[in-house]
Design a protein around this motif. Structure first.
Motif, PDB file in Angstrom:
ATOM      1  N   ASN A  21       0.867  -1.173   0.092  1.00  0.00           N
ATOM      2  CA  ASN A  21      -0.168  -0.106  -0.023  1.00  0.00           C
ATOM      3  C   ASN A  21       0.886   1.207   0.025  1.00  0.00           C
ATOM      4  O   ASN A  21       0.458   2.320  -0.870  1.00  0.00           O
ATOM      5  N   ILE A  22       1.892   0.989   0.494  1.00  0.00           N
ATOM      6  CA  ILE A  22       2.837   2.558   0.860  1.00  0.00           C
ATOM      7  C   ILE A  22       3.367   2.756  -0.668  1.00  0.00           C
ATOM      8  O   ILE A  22       3.765   3.827  -1.063  1.00  0.00           O
ATOM      9  N   ALA A  23       3.831   1.446  -1.231  1.00  0.00           N
ATOM     10  CA  ALA A  23       4.551   1.522  -2.473  1.00  0.00           C
ATOM     11  C   ALA A  23       3.669   2.403  -3.489  1.00  0.00           C
ATOM     12  O   ALA A  23       4.136   2.953  -4.303  1.00  0.00           O
ATOM     13  N   LEU A  24       2.127   1.940  -3.396  1.00  0.00           N
ATOM     14  CA  LEU A  24       1.439   2.387  -4.358  1.00  0.00           C
ATOM     15  C   LEU A  24       1.250   3.916  -4.181  1.00  0.00           C
ATOM     16  O   LEU A  24       1.168   4.425  -5.199  1.00  0.00           O
ATOM     17  N   ASP A  25       0.944   3.976  -2.856  1.00  0.00           N
ATOM     18  CA  ASP A  25       0.842   5.628  -2.531  1.00  0.00           C
ATOM     19  C   ASP A  25       2.061   6.455  -3.068  1.00  0.00           C
ATOM     20  O   ASP A  25       1.642   7.563  -3.374  1.00  0.00           O
ATOM     21  N   LEU A  26       3.268   5.924  -2.891  1.00  0.00           N
ATOM     22  CA  LEU A  26       4.463   6.449  -3.393  1.00  0.00           C
ATOM     23  C   LEU A  26       4.714   6.600  -4.802  1.00  0.00           C
ATOM     24  O   LEU A  26       5.616   7.118  -5.684  1.00  0.00           O
ATOM     25  N   GLY A  27       3.631   5.940  -5.593  1.00  0.00           N
ATOM     26  CA  GLY A  27       3.760   5.704  -7.175  1.00  0.00           C
ATOM     27  C   GLY A  27       4.399   4.581  -7.744  1.00  0.00           C
ATOM     28  O   GLY A  27       4.662   4.588  -8.816  1.00  0.00           O
ATOM     29  N   TYR A  28       4.909   3.555  -7.086  1.00  0.00           N
ATOM     30  CA  TYR A  28       5.541   2.480  -7.422  1.00  0.00           C
ATOM     31  C   TYR A  28       4.410   1.353  -8.372  1.00  0.00           C
ATOM     32  O   TYR A  28       3.415   1.611  -7.949  1.00  0.00           O
ATOM     33  N   LYS A  29       4.919   0.982  -9.361  1.00  0.00           N
ATOM     34  CA  LYS A  29       3.999  -0.041 -10.145  1.00  0.00           C
ATOM     35  C   LYS A  29       4.277  -1.552  -9.834  1.00  0.00           C
ATOM     36  O   LYS A  29       3.459  -2.141 -10.190  1.00  0.00           O
ATOM     37  N   ALA A  30       5.175  -1.657  -9.182  1.00  0.00           N
ATOM     38  CA  ALA A  30       5.709  -3.200  -8.822  1.00  0.00           C
ATOM     39  C   ALA A  30       6.611  -3.095  -7.602  1.00  0.00           C
ATOM     40  O   ALA A  30       7.064  -2.335  -7.251  1.00  0.00           O
ATOM     41  N   MET A  31       6.683  -4.603  -6.989  1.00  0.00           N
ATOM     42  CA  MET A  31       7.770  -4.675  -5.874  1.00  0.00           C
ATOM     43  C   MET A  31       8.324  -5.935  -6.495  1.00  0.00           C
ATOM     44  O   MET A  31       7.897  -6.829  -6.747  1.00  0.00           O
ATOM     45  N   GLN A  32       9.480  -6.049  -5.823  1.00  0.00           N
ATOM     46  CA  GLN A  32      10.498  -6.966  -5.828  1.00  0.00           C
ATOM     47  C   GLN A  32      11.338  -7.546  -4.560  1.00  0.00           C
ATOM     48  O   GLN A  32      11.600  -6.468  -3.989  1.00  0.00           O
ATOM     49  N   PHE A  33      11.253  -8.746  -4.337  1.00  0.00           N
ATOM     50  CA  PHE A  33      12.140  -9.282  -3.419  1.00  0.00           C
ATOM     51  C   PHE A  33      13.544  -9.794  -3.962  1.00  0.00           C
ATOM     52  O   PHE A  33      12.972 -10.857  -4.616  1.00  0.00           O
ATOM     53  N   ASN A  34      14.770  -9.331  -3.824  1.00  0.00           N
ATOM     54  CA  ASN A  34      15.851  -9.785  -4.515  1.00  0.00           C
ATOM     55  C   ASN A  34      16.561 -11.018  -3.781  1.00  0.00           C
ATOM     56  O   ASN A  34      17.269 -11.742  -4.388  1.00  0.00           O
ATOM     57  N   PHE A  35      16.114 -11.304  -2.604  1.00  0.00           N
ATOM     58  CA  PHE A  35      16.922 -12.344  -1.906  1.00  0.00           C
ATOM     59  C   PHE A  35      16.145 -13.056  -0.922  1.00  0.00           C
ATOM     60  O   PHE A  35      16.188 -12.757   0.285  1.00  0.00           O
ATOM     61  N   VAL A  36      15.345 -14.111  -1.278  1.00  0.00           N
ATOM     62  CA  VAL A  36      14.694 -14.922  -0.245  1.00  0.00           C
ATOM     63  C   VAL A  36      15.085 -16.278  -0.166  1.00  0.00           C
ATOM     64  O   VAL A  36      15.021 -17.039  -1.333  1.00  0.00           O
ATOM     65  N   ALA A  37      15.762 -16.785   0.928  1.00  0.00           N
ATOM     66  CA  ALA A  37      16.147 -18.001   0.870  1.00  0.00           C
ATOM     67  C   ALA A  37      15.254 -19.275   0.543  1.00  0.00           C
ATOM     68  O   ALA A  37      14.018 -19.004   1.086  1.00  0.00           O
ATOM     69  N   SER A  38      15.457 -19.957  -0.416  1.00  0.00           N
ATOM     70  CA  SER A  38      14.342 -21.232  -0.541  1.00  0.00           C
ATOM     71  C   SER A  38      14.118 -22.047   0.501  1.00  0.00           C
ATOM     72  O   SER A  38      13.126 -22.499   0.437  1.00  0.00           O
ATOM     73  N   SER A  39      15.131 -21.953   1.453  1.00  0.00           N
ATOM     74  CA  SER A  39      14.917 -22.872   2.564  1.00  0.00           C
ATOM     75  C   SER A  39      13.692 -22.236   3.654  1.00  0.00           C
ATOM     76  O   SER A  39      13.234 -22.847   4.447  1.00  0.00           O
TER      77      SER A  39
END
Length: 82
Positions: A21-39
């Protein structure tokens, strides 16, 4: 990250939704998590439940203290139409 004492109470879900919601309020169109351990199966399951897709995999990028080297995942979600 959520403390082990607070798990299972919906805190991670609330934080993820809030960040979107904050990202949308700031005008972002997408979100990405760059490093989530598969474990971290709980986190991966949560992000996918909230609409994120696994778009990349970094082989053996994280040295888990018990499992040894595991893959790191890149997760992505469109937040709004362009």
């Amino acid at each position: 990250m959520v403390s082990s004492f607070a798990r299972g109470r919906g805190l991670a879900t609330t934080m993820c939704r809030h960040s979107q919601n904050i990202a949308l309020d700031l005008g972002y169109k997408a979100m990405q998590f760059n490093f989530v351990a598969s474990s971290n199966e709980g986190a991966v399951r949560l992000w996918c439940k909230l609409g994120f897709n696994i778009v990349g995999r970094l082989p053996k990028a994280f040295n888990h203290p018990i499992q040894g080297y595991v893959d790191a995942l890149v997760l992505f979600k469109w937040l709004a139409d362009c």
